[in-house]
Write an enzyme that holds these catalytic residues in place. Structure first.
Site, PDB file in Angstrom:
ATOM      1  N   ARG A 109       0.826  -1.207   0.000  1.00  0.00           N
ATOM      2  CA  ARG A 109       0.000   0.000   0.000  1.00  0.00           C
ATOM      3  C   ARG A 109       0.859   1.255   0.000  1.00  0.00           C
ATOM      4  NH1 ARG A 109      -4.205  -0.540   4.198  1.00  0.00           N
ATOM      5  NH2 ARG A 109      -5.122  -1.602   2.437  1.00  0.00           N
ATOM      6  N   TYR A 110       1.919   1.244   0.794  1.00  0.00           N
ATOM      7  CA  TYR A 110       2.757   2.436   0.924  1.00  0.00           C
ATOM      8  C   TYR A 110       3.969   2.297   0.010  1.00  0.00           C
ATOM      9  CZ  TYR A 110       0.102   3.080   5.266  1.00  0.00           C
ATOM     10  OH  TYR A 110      -0.892   3.256   6.205  1.00  0.00           O
ATOM     11  N   ARG A 113       7.312   0.136   1.657  1.00  0.00           N
ATOM     12  CA  ARG A 113       7.213  -1.008   2.574  1.00  0.00           C
ATOM     13  C   ARG A 113       6.004  -1.878   2.227  1.00  0.00           C
ATOM     14  NH1 ARG A 113       5.630   3.750   4.401  1.00  0.00           N
ATOM     15  NH2 ARG A 113       4.084   4.042   6.042  1.00  0.00           N
ATOM     16  N   CYS A 122      -2.805 -17.871  15.271  1.00  0.00           N
ATOM     17  CA  CYS A 122      -2.392 -17.089  16.443  1.00  0.00           C
ATOM     18  C   CYS A 122      -2.481 -18.016  17.645  1.00  0.00           C
ATOM     19  CB  CYS A 122      -3.326 -15.902  16.666  1.00  0.00           C
ATOM     20  SG  CYS A 122      -3.310 -14.771  15.275  1.00  0.00           S
ATOM     21  N   CYS A 126      -7.823 -12.755  19.257  1.00  0.00           N
ATOM     22  CA  CYS A 126      -8.387 -11.560  19.872  1.00  0.00           C
ATOM     23  C   CYS A 126      -9.789 -11.356  19.319  1.00  0.00           C
ATOM     24  CB  CYS A 126      -7.542 -10.335  19.538  1.00  0.00           C
ATOM     25  SG  CYS A 126      -5.790 -10.635  19.810  1.00  0.00           S
ATOM     26  N   CYS A 129     -10.034  -8.690  16.596  1.00  0.00           N
ATOM     27  CA  CYS A 129      -9.074  -8.768  15.488  1.00  0.00           C
ATOM     28  C   CYS A 129      -9.600  -8.092  14.230  1.00  0.00           C
ATOM     29  CB  CYS A 129      -8.756 -10.223  15.173  1.00  0.00           C
ATOM     30  SG  CYS A 129      -7.580 -10.390  13.815  1.00  0.00           S
ATOM     31  N   ARG A 131      -8.277  -8.457  11.293  1.00  0.00           N
ATOM     32  CA  ARG A 131      -8.113  -9.345  10.145  1.00  0.00           C
ATOM     33  C   ARG A 131      -8.897 -10.636  10.353  1.00  0.00           C
ATOM     34  NH1 ARG A 131      -2.355  -8.524   9.744  1.00  0.00           N
ATOM     35  NH2 ARG A 131      -2.642  -6.431   8.908  1.00  0.00           N
ATOM     36  N   ASP A 290     -11.301  -0.770  13.964  1.00  0.00           N
ATOM     37  CA  ASP A 290     -11.723  -0.899  12.564  1.00  0.00           C
ATOM     38  C   ASP A 290     -13.189  -1.343  12.435  1.00  0.00           C
ATOM     39  OD1 ASP A 290      -9.367  -0.102  11.337  1.00  0.00           O
ATOM     40  OD2 ASP A 290      -8.472  -2.085  11.552  1.00  0.00           O
ATOM     41  N   ASP A 327      -7.140   3.803  10.574  1.00  0.00           N
ATOM     42  CA  ASP A 327      -6.753   3.132   9.341  1.00  0.00           C
ATOM     43  C   ASP A 327      -7.962   3.325   8.424  1.00  0.00           C
ATOM     44  OD1 ASP A 327      -5.042   1.769   7.690  1.00  0.00           O
ATOM     45  OD2 ASP A 327      -4.605   0.193   9.154  1.00  0.00           O
ATOM     46  N   LYS A 334      -3.041   4.569   7.245  1.00  0.00           N
ATOM     47  CA  LYS A 334      -3.185   5.111   8.591  1.00  0.00           C
ATOM     48  C   LYS A 334      -3.102   6.638   8.555  1.00  0.00           C
ATOM     49  CE  LYS A 334      -0.925   1.002  10.410  1.00  0.00           C
ATOM     50  NZ  LYS A 334      -0.527   0.380   9.123  1.00  0.00           N
TER      51      LYS A 334
HETATM   52  C1  LIG Z   1       0.292  -0.572   8.883  1.00  0.00           C
HETATM   53  C2  LIG Z   1       0.753  -0.988   7.605  1.00  0.00           C
HETATM   54  C3  LIG Z   1       2.102  -0.839   7.242  1.00  0.00           C
HETATM   55  C4  LIG Z   1       3.128  -0.230   8.165  1.00  0.00           C
HETATM   56  O1  LIG Z   1       2.842   1.119   8.365  1.00  0.00           O
HETATM   57  P1  LIG Z   1       3.755   2.021   9.310  1.00  0.00           P
HETATM   58  O2  LIG Z   1       3.005   3.298   9.444  1.00  0.00           O
HETATM   59  O3  LIG Z   1       5.056   2.169   8.630  1.00  0.00           O
HETATM   60  O4  LIG Z   1       3.898   1.303  10.605  1.00  0.00           O
HETATM   61  C5  LIG Z   1       2.481  -1.245   5.985  1.00  0.00           C
HETATM   62  N1  LIG Z   1       1.592  -1.757   5.108  1.00  0.00           N
HETATM   63  C6  LIG Z   1       0.288  -1.898   5.433  1.00  0.00           C
HETATM   64  C7  LIG Z   1      -0.635  -2.433   4.406  1.00  0.00           C
HETATM   65  C8  LIG Z   1      -0.169  -1.525   6.683  1.00  0.00           C
HETATM   66  O5  LIG Z   1      -1.464  -1.677   7.009  1.00  0.00           O
HETATM   67  S1  SF4 Z   2      -5.171  -9.115  16.502  1.00  0.00           S
HETATM   68 FE1  SF4 Z   2      -5.741 -10.832  15.131  1.00  0.00          FE
HETATM   69  S2  SF4 Z   2      -3.839 -11.347  14.079  1.00  0.00           S
HETATM   70 FE2  SF4 Z   2      -3.246 -10.147  15.874  1.00  0.00          FE
HETATM   71  S3  SF4 Z   2      -2.854 -11.649  17.509  1.00  0.00           S
HETATM   72 FE3  SF4 Z   2      -4.987 -11.030  17.698  1.00  0.00          FE
HETATM   73  S4  SF4 Z   2      -6.163 -12.530  16.509  1.00  0.00           S
HETATM   74 FE4  SF4 Z   2      -4.020 -12.709  15.880  1.00  0.00          FE
END
Ligand SMILES: *Cc1c(COP(=O)(O)O)cnc(C)c1O
Ligand code: SF4
Length: 372
Positions: A109-110, A113, A122, A126, A129, A131, A290, A327, A334
């Protein structure tokens, strides 16, 4: 003796992380052996488990005070019937990670990175979560072909200098498997830093073994971000895990999710931030919750997060204050959301408040546009 100490004395393998993973509490029946449940609790949890699995390490479960119906650890790991309530704003993939995924397991996305999702497993799931559309769908770990394909993508994209290994929880993988992935990344010259996102220091601190750290130390610079949400999660065992990581020369950051009824007030958050920095963990982000499905009961107003950070900024050490971010739904990334300290400005001066709400002025330089 705390409940954790009692259990550690009772089970000789308590400090062995493999034992903790094996003895994860995943069913209502097992949970009722560890924890008093009413018939209604049992049927409610059963309902929730149709949507998102349960998994709790005996260690994390031991942090719950069974006499507190609002226990913050309980709320994060034991399903609540509210997870089954529909909410109109819920989205399956609120951050549109699937849309920003050029090859499986990678979210790019960025500019510089990528996020590298290496496992869906996991040690503890959580309830909040983000995701949850993926995580817990079986205990899938990336296969060799998919790994090579993801590495190929990173190798071709020379702009990628930071790879964030996440999941799931990468530290639930065997050390050898994780090393294989990190080695693959280290073989790519333009990958400068490798980051690991993990909740292991919080939910299974005995995973932070010398064996793991000796492996990670070979591949510096490595950064780790963990996920403490409440001061009750800071225990002798989790403090020791953080100390070992810091002593291995790995900078340790923390991402907290703002959760209704858990940490949505200043005293709890201040206590958490103090305890984190005491353990050499640098607060990084505070996330607005989220829009993932089944977690609307955890959401607070955005104003709540702005207020908490405003209550901390200036009042506690600067590096103990996390950055509050949303986010952006849809995949905007973010975005920092701050209290607005600026009152007004023109070409002559900036007028702003300090942390106590007193008003100050800063005169702008007179001829900044002219060449020196
Ligand atoms: C959070 C995230 C990152 C890392 O973002 P930072 O602001 O550098 O910590 C990189 N890629 C994705 C898709 C993310 O959601
Ligand atoms: S937030 Fe989601 S991915 Fe992260 S430790 Fe908890 S359950 Fe696992």
């Amino acid at each position: 003796m705390t409940r954790t100490e009692q259990l550690a004395a009772k089970y000789p393998d308590w400090d062995n992380w493999i034992w903790q993973v094996k003895h994860r509490i995943t069913s209502v029946d097992t949970l009722s052996k560890w924890f008093p449940l009413t018939e209604k609790d049992k049927s409610d949890i059963g309902q929730c488990l149709k949507f998102f699995r349960m998994g709790i390490t005996p260690y994390y479960l031991s942090l719950i005070n069974p006499d507190d119906p609002d226990d913050p650890v309980k709320k994060q790991c034991i399903p609540s019937i509210m997870e089954t309530y529909p909410c109109g704003d819920d989205q399956t993939d609120p951050l549109n990670e699937d849309g920003d995924s050029p090859v499986p397991h990678i979210v790019h996305r960025y500019p510089d990175r990528v996020l590298f999702l290496v496992t869906l497993k996991c040690s503890t799931y959580c309830r909040h979560c983000t995701r949850r559309r993926l995580v817990g769908e079986g205990d899938r770990i990336i296969g060799e072909a998919a790994l090579q394909n993801a590495l190929k993508y990173i190798r071709r994209h020379t702009e990628v200098r930071d790879v964030l290994i996440s999941g799931g929880d990468p530290l639930v993988m065997a050390t050898g498997k994780l090393e294989h992935i990190i080695q693959g990344l280290r073989d790519i010259p333009h990958v400068d830093i490798v980051r690991i996102g993990t909740r292991v220091p919080v939910v299974m601190p005995m995973r932070i073994t010398d064996e793991l750290l000796d492996m990670l130390k070979k591949y510096q610079p490595i950064w780790i971000n963990t996920h403490f949400n409440h001061p009750n999660e800071i225990t002798p065992a989790s403090s020791k895990a953080c100390r070992k990581i810091a002593d291995a020369g790995i900078p340790l950051g923390n991402q907290t999710v703002l959760l209704r009824g858990i940490n949505d007030n200043t005293p709890v958050m201040k206590d958490l931030m103090y305890k984190l920095v005491h353990n050499r963990v640098r607060p990084y982000y505070l996330y607005q919750c989220d829009l993932s499905r089944g977690i609307s009961h955890f959401r607070t107003t955005v104003e709540t997060g702005i207020k908490i950070v405003h209550d901390l900024q200036g009042f506690i050490s600067g590096f103990a204050v996390p950055k509050f971010v949303i986010d952006a739904p849809g995949g905007g990334g973010k975005v920092p959301i701050n209290y607005n300290y600026q009152i007004s400005h023109d070409e002559k001066e900036y007028v702003f408040e300090n942390y106590e709400g007193k008003i100050y002025r800063y005169p702008e330089p007179e001829r900044y546009d002219e060449k020196k």
